[in-house]
Enzyme design. Structure first.
Site, PDB file in Angstrom:
ATOM      1  N   SER A 141      27.275  40.105  37.520  1.00 51.86           N
ATOM      2  CA  SER A 141      26.779  41.430  37.019  1.00 51.86           C
ATOM      3  C   SER A 141      26.888  41.623  35.561  1.00 51.86           C
ATOM      4  CB  SER A 141      27.639  42.447  37.642  1.00 51.86           C
ATOM      5  OG  SER A 141      27.105  42.750  39.014  1.00 51.86           O
ATOM      6  N   SER A 152      24.665  44.117  38.039  1.00 52.39           N
ATOM      7  CA  SER A 152      24.817  45.701  38.162  1.00 52.39           C
ATOM      8  C   SER A 152      24.848  46.181  36.487  1.00 52.39           C
ATOM      9  CB  SER A 152      25.871  46.247  38.675  1.00 52.39           C
ATOM     10  OG  SER A 152      26.954  45.710  38.294  1.00 52.39           O
ATOM     11  N   LYS A 186      28.312  50.447  30.208  1.00 50.69           N
ATOM     12  CA  LYS A 186      27.825  50.689  31.593  1.00 50.69           C
ATOM     13  C   LYS A 186      28.339  51.824  32.182  1.00 50.69           C
ATOM     14  CE  LYS A 186      28.128  48.002  36.216  1.00 50.69           C
ATOM     15  NZ  LYS A 186      28.685  46.751  36.535  1.00 50.69           N
TER      16      LYS A 186
END
Length: 451
Positions: free
Chosen positions: A168, A144, A69
């Site tokens: 997330s 996310s 990420k």
């Protein structure tokens, strides 16, 4: 993959090349990988293969590629955190979790998309744009850690890391049919994550792995866990082995509706099927909802908005962000409305403490809790802050700090994945993963997408 490399059934170079080829095939449709480290990853793979010829394997992930990420810092590779002020920011050092993966022999393929500062349950920002779901390109893969979940689901990356402050790593796994786990608060160091650890909400969020199989989560978690002497919240707690857990000795509670956001009929049916699968495996099941769990959304939202947006506004100023994404604008509007006086915040923290005590008292009677990941399947782009309470199913274990795993349990009539969530007692990631393994074996786990 790691075993195949060690026995020379496949070379690291072949594997990395195949992943890079797959990323090139699907990324134009998904926009999941935002920085591709092709040259460096191929060179690292060549070195890994040469090391094996000299019997110098470096660790359990020797030669295995991975993605990250774009909030987890990587030496020499742009790390934006989804905000324009860091559009060209290149860290001088790896995050601790990245150092540990590299030390285990893993090879970085690239960075994956995320929303601005990670504050959305979908994936879109002003630098790279939005990421699409490999099962339905008009939808979001969640957030996310949505870029991460999308490229793993599409078989462009074997595994990756994301971060979870309200779901997330779990909600994207639900949206894309893969597996993930949010570890116990204090399990995995967050040194080198942007935004960094610390502050009032520090215990809400953790870094956790995402992969197509539950077995891979167990391996990766064992590598990234443990004290780093930098993140002050990390505890030197032993990590159990899921393979040592006998499901027939487990007592699991389950609920379908948390009393905040009623799930769709398809979500309800998949959770029931998961409960039946556990019962068939010898798990003792009881349908019961934790008392007080319906407070989750009010407490979480109250904490999230307590400073009236001052923290986020200060951070955006610090990194030089002048324009913010519409989703971030919605975050700030929500926070401005929720600003609290010190006395109000003190009362809220007292309510949070009472909530954790009540939840812990409930879990004293159960090894794990089975429930939905969300009340719906199929995340529309731009819809996070129109349906915020629907994410309360994942918010609960952020408030408690407990480990929570997700594995695919079924599909909608339109073929969209539906995940189920397994929450365990604090520090019992082994139990959460063992239950997830039973469900993966019974219900099939990850299924290839259309792209």
């Amino acid at each position: 993959m790691a075993a195949g490399i060690r026995t020379k059934e496949i070379s690291s170079h072949e594997l990395v090349s195949a992943c890079l080829k797959r990323i090139a095939e699907v990324n134009p449709q998904l926009n999941a990988v935002v920085q591709v480290c092709a040259e460096k990853s191929l060179e690292d793979a060549r070195l890994a293969d040469k090391a094996l010829t000299r019997a110098e394997g470096r660790g359990p992930l020797h030669g295995v590629p991975f993605t990250l990420k774009d909030a987890i810092e990587t030496r020499g590779v742009i790390c934006t955190g989804g905000t324009e002020g860091r559009a060209h920011y290149i860290p001088h050092d790896d995050a601790v979790v990245v150092k540990r993966l590299r030390a285990a022999g893993a090879i970085l393929l690239g960075k994956t998309n995320c929303p601005e500062l990670g504050w959305a349950w979908e994936t879109d920002n002003l630098i790279y744009g939005r990421t699409n779901n490999p099962y339905e390109l008009t939808l979001s893969p969640g957030g996310s850690s949505g870029g991460e979940s999308a490229i793993i689901a599409a078989a462009g990356s074997p595994f990756g890391l994301g971060s979870d402050a309200g779901g997330s790593v779990r909600f994207p796994a639900h949206c894309t049919g893969i597996a993930s786990i949010k570890p116990t608060s204090g399990r995995v160091p967050r040194t080198g994550h942007f935004p960094g650890p610390g502050g009032l909400l520090d215990s809400l969020w953790q870094i956790g792995p995402l992969a197509r199989s539950v077995e891979d989560l167990s391996l990766v978690l064992s590598i990234i866990s443990g004290v780093d002497m930098q993140d002050a919240a990390i505890v030197p707690m032993a990590l159990g082995d899921p393979k040592s857990i006998d499901p027939r000795q487990l007592r699991v509670a389950f609920h379908i509706d948390n009393g905040i956001a009623a799930p769709t009929a398809e979500i309800s049916e998949v959770v029931k099927q998961a409960a039946h699968a556990l019962a068939a495996a010898g798990v003792t099941l009881e349908e019961v909802r934790p008392p007080g769990i319906e407070q989750t959304y009010d407490i979480y939202l109250g904490l999230f908005t307590a400073d009236g947006g001052a923290g986020i506004e200060s951070l955006l100023k610090e990194v030089g962000t002048l324009r913010i994404h519409p989703l971030m604008q919605r975050v700030l509007e929500l926070q401005h409305q929720g600003r609290k006086f010190v006395a109000e915040l003190g009362a809220l923290i007292g309510r949070w403490d009472a909530f954790r005590r009540e939840m812990l008292s409930f879990m004293a009677n159960y090894d794990a809790l089975l429930c939905p990941v969300s009340s719906f399947a199929g995340m529309e782009h731009g819809s996070t802050y129109d349906r915020l309470s629907n994410f309360s199913y994942t918010m609960t274990s952020n408030l408690t700090g407990w480990p929570a795993a997700v594995v695919r349990g079924g599909s909608t009539q339109k073929g969209l994945p539906i995940g189920v969530q397994i929450v365990a007692q604090p520090w019992r990631e082994d139990v959460a993963l063992a239950v997830a393994q039973v469900l993966q074996n019974a219900l099939g786990g990850w299924q290839p997408p259309l792209v």
